[in-house]
Design a protein around this motif. Sequence first.
Motif: not given
Length: 679
Positions: A502-524
């Motif tokens: 029940g603890v989210p060790v790794l999580s993401s915004t999927f299916p929404s996308r976000k920016r990290i650095g120069p990348l603008t389509t990170v969802s995982a």
Amino acid sequence: MPADIRELAGEDDLDAVADFFARSGYGPPGRPVTGAELGRVFRERGVRLFLVAEDRGRIVGTIGYAVMSGRRVAPPGHLFAGMFVIAPHHRAGMLAGRLFTESFERLVASGVRGLRVEVDPANSRAFPLYVRVGFRALDGMTPDEEGYVELVSVLPGVTADLLSNGVAWTGGSVSGSSRNWRSIRSARAQSVDSGIVRLAGGAHALRYDFELPGKLISATGRVDDASIVSLSVNGAPAPAFTPPTTRAATDRARRVYSREVGTFTVALDDHGTLVVSHPRHVGSVLVDPHPVASGSCAGSRRPLTRRVQVAATDDGWRVDDGRVTRVVGFSASGIRIAATSAIGGELVSYPWMGLRAASLALSLGDDHAHVAHAVRGRWPLDLVDFEAVADADSAWPAQGAVISWSDAFSGVTVRAKSLHARIARLEGWHLARLAGEKTVGYELSLAASERLPPEYVGERGRTIDTWRRSRRGLADVLQATADAGTVTVAPEAGLVEWNVDGVPVLSSTFPSRKRIGPLTTVSAALWACAQPDRSDADQGAVWPTDAARLPFRPRGDGLGWTLVSFGSPTDLGVSVTATADGRADETVVSVALASVNRVRLADPATGEVDLEVLPGPWRTWTRSASFRTNTGWLHLTPERAVHPEILIRSTAQGLMIAAFSRIAPELAAAVWRLRWEAP
């Protein structure tokens, strides 16, 4: 009332420009620059044109053109555009286009043939404008290690040649609006790869289509010198145009001499660059371009290139480019370097380190010594494009200083001593930037421990293959429950969640996308790529783009990546298989962590390194690392890998982690272990 645009009025203007940069948040991280510092920056970068826009006496916009940007030196006839800053209340107007138009006319008149620019692809305002005014991405859209893509334009040279020869070539006038980028056909519909042409011999060229009264002119200009190689009018070849002689692509530097120093190899190429390498280390240990004298820029990533004359003797090499002579001598444990300028003025030597997961030690005598794991942006400072500002905080008299870089994982240590220069600057990944009047030099000792580095031939893990279809948001995903908990994968994006009890060790915004650095389509939260050599001197360790992604293989068959378990409820593995194909030399597992407050690095030389995650950009390399998240510690270690290294980048959006392993025939798959430790 539109803003007035003019050229920089000497150094008296620099204080006002520095104040504008400070108000706009533009400059080195953590501090504003003064006018005097900005003047030194302009001189080191070789600024040739700088325009300011004023609204009622107050600066509201700037653009500059320089010989060097991002530690790259432009080829002859080219300049880098940069320092393009617009005040917020003018960004929606015409000021940006006017700055380009007015600078373009000046550049054409001064004989500039080509332009380059380093741009963050996530900059949604500037990037489309650069494309609209004729810049193109010759080598694709993969951001380099700094997070930038280099764009190129030969519009100034093409325009100049059309203005000079257009009547003879086409039988009619091509003057008027062809003086600037506004005559490019459908400029707003252009893309980063519009008009890119590969010529016979491998050279690049760019085609521009100009809409003029009553005619459509298509002109293709070579990238290296902007010479027009193809010209048509309304779809037909220009009647009197004769293309120039075909030229081969720019030749690469060739090794001309090499010597063994213990287990190290010291090589010299025909551009005068010294390269030190060792078999235990991926890439060069050190790269030292030929020194530069007054009026030339010291670009460590892409140096000024001049052919040199080399005289070899039993004792060493004498290297001369007509302006600077460098003498390289050898000893049983290192090399001695002494350079002299024939034209006087300041002489700069700028050796660049290739060691990555290293500790950096500086000794200035008995009263000052500092040693720590190298974290670029903290220790040492990293002020790319504002390197001269480091003179205030990270430069010392060279005499008596000793600088050491040591990679305890490979056992390689490089030490610079007997520095002969006026000042030594420690900034970026330089061994040291040495500047002196007419002469500079140093001694370099090279050491490698007899202890062999560890081999990473651990567990392969057991492939997780109990996948079932599921949904997350409105998107299809795969989900499996195994020893390591529940994992959810979106095959086109990556691992989107890892949940343990029940603890989210790794999580993401999927299916929404976000920016990290120069990348603008990170969802995982995690995915895998095949990427170029991490040690490339120009590009460095590039960012993981969508085009480089490897496919997810649910059952672990074929090339790509899959998830494996190790029989532990807290351990999850990532197994990656790829083949080297000339463009990809590494497998890379990327992990995006949005909320990390502390990082621990493995460093055999200095012990475990504990880093607090503070605002501001920094990056560092290691072999294994741990990350303190909101749900506990996440440990990342290589299980099976060839020359594994982990690059950790700190961005405004969180940490971006890249785990590298060389693609090698002796390793069927690289395996990385993620272990969760509850708080």
